[in-house]
Write a protein that holds these residues in place. Sequence first.
Motif, PDB file in Angstrom:
ATOM      1  N   UNK A  34       0.835  -1.204   0.000  1.00  0.00           N
ATOM      2  CA  UNK A  34       0.000   0.000   0.000  1.00  0.00           C
ATOM      3  C   UNK A  34       0.869   1.254   0.000  1.00  0.00           C
ATOM      4  N   UNK A  35       1.910   1.265   0.832  1.00  0.00           N
ATOM      5  CA  UNK A  35       2.795   2.433   0.904  1.00  0.00           C
ATOM      6  C   UNK A  35       3.525   2.648  -0.420  1.00  0.00           C
ATOM      7  N   UNK A  36       4.057   1.576  -0.992  1.00  0.00           N
ATOM      8  CA  UNK A  36       4.762   1.692  -2.272  1.00  0.00           C
ATOM      9  C   UNK A  36       3.809   2.158  -3.375  1.00  0.00           C
ATOM     10  N   UNK A  37       2.598   1.622  -3.396  1.00  0.00           N
ATOM     11  CA  UNK A  37       1.603   2.051  -4.375  1.00  0.00           C
ATOM     12  C   UNK A  37       1.235   3.514  -4.213  1.00  0.00           C
ATOM     13  N   UNK A  38       1.099   3.957  -2.985  1.00  0.00           N
ATOM     14  CA  UNK A  38       0.775   5.353  -2.722  1.00  0.00           C
ATOM     15  C   UNK A  38       1.900   6.272  -3.181  1.00  0.00           C
ATOM     16  N   UNK A  39       3.141   5.915  -2.859  1.00  0.00           N
ATOM     17  CA  UNK A  39       4.275   6.730  -3.282  1.00  0.00           C
ATOM     18  C   UNK A  39       4.372   6.769  -4.813  1.00  0.00           C
ATOM     19  N   UNK A  40       4.168   5.628  -5.463  1.00  0.00           N
ATOM     20  CA  UNK A  40       4.177   5.585  -6.930  1.00  0.00           C
ATOM     21  C   UNK A  40       3.093   6.457  -7.529  1.00  0.00           C
ATOM     22  N   UNK A  41       1.911   6.432  -6.935  1.00  0.00           N
ATOM     23  CA  UNK A  41       0.805   7.261  -7.417  1.00  0.00           C
ATOM     24  C   UNK A  41       1.113   8.744  -7.251  1.00  0.00           C
ATOM     25  N   UNK A  42       1.726   9.110  -6.131  1.00  0.00           N
ATOM     26  CA  UNK A  42       2.089  10.505  -5.889  1.00  0.00           C
ATOM     27  C   UNK A  42       3.139  10.965  -6.902  1.00  0.00           C
ATOM     28  N   UNK A  43       4.151  10.124  -7.141  1.00  0.00           N
ATOM     29  CA  UNK A  43       5.193  10.476  -8.112  1.00  0.00           C
ATOM     30  C   UNK A  43       4.594  10.679  -9.499  1.00  0.00           C
ATOM     31  N   UNK A  44       3.715   9.779  -9.909  1.00  0.00           N
ATOM     32  CA  UNK A  44       3.070   9.889 -11.224  1.00  0.00           C
ATOM     33  C   UNK A  44       2.267  11.182 -11.323  1.00  0.00           C
ATOM     34  N   UNK A  45       1.494  11.487 -10.295  1.00  0.00           N
ATOM     35  CA  UNK A  45       0.684  12.704 -10.297  1.00  0.00           C
ATOM     36  C   UNK A  45       1.561  13.949 -10.376  1.00  0.00           C
ATOM     37  N   UNK A  46       2.619  13.989  -9.572  1.00  0.00           N
ATOM     38  CA  UNK A  46       3.502  15.158  -9.562  1.00  0.00           C
ATOM     39  C   UNK A  46       4.203  15.333 -10.904  1.00  0.00           C
ATOM     40  N   UNK A  47       4.665  14.245 -11.511  1.00  0.00           N
ATOM     41  CA  UNK A  47       5.310  14.349 -12.825  1.00  0.00           C
ATOM     42  C   UNK A  47       4.345  14.883 -13.872  1.00  0.00           C
TER      43      UNK A  47
END
Length: 54
Positions: A34-47
Amino acid sequence: MGSSITTWENVTAYFTFADSPIMLVLFALGAAGIVIGLIGSIIKHENEAFDKLK
């Protein structure tokens, strides 16, 4: 905040699956996923957000 436990005599495990290593590993892997998925989602959104500003 009350508890239904009135005595701690002969208590082997308070948590539901604390005595099961397999369940603890599955829980830890699920939480890490869940944490890794959340961080990946945040990175994608920010990019994507920064690309729109260029």
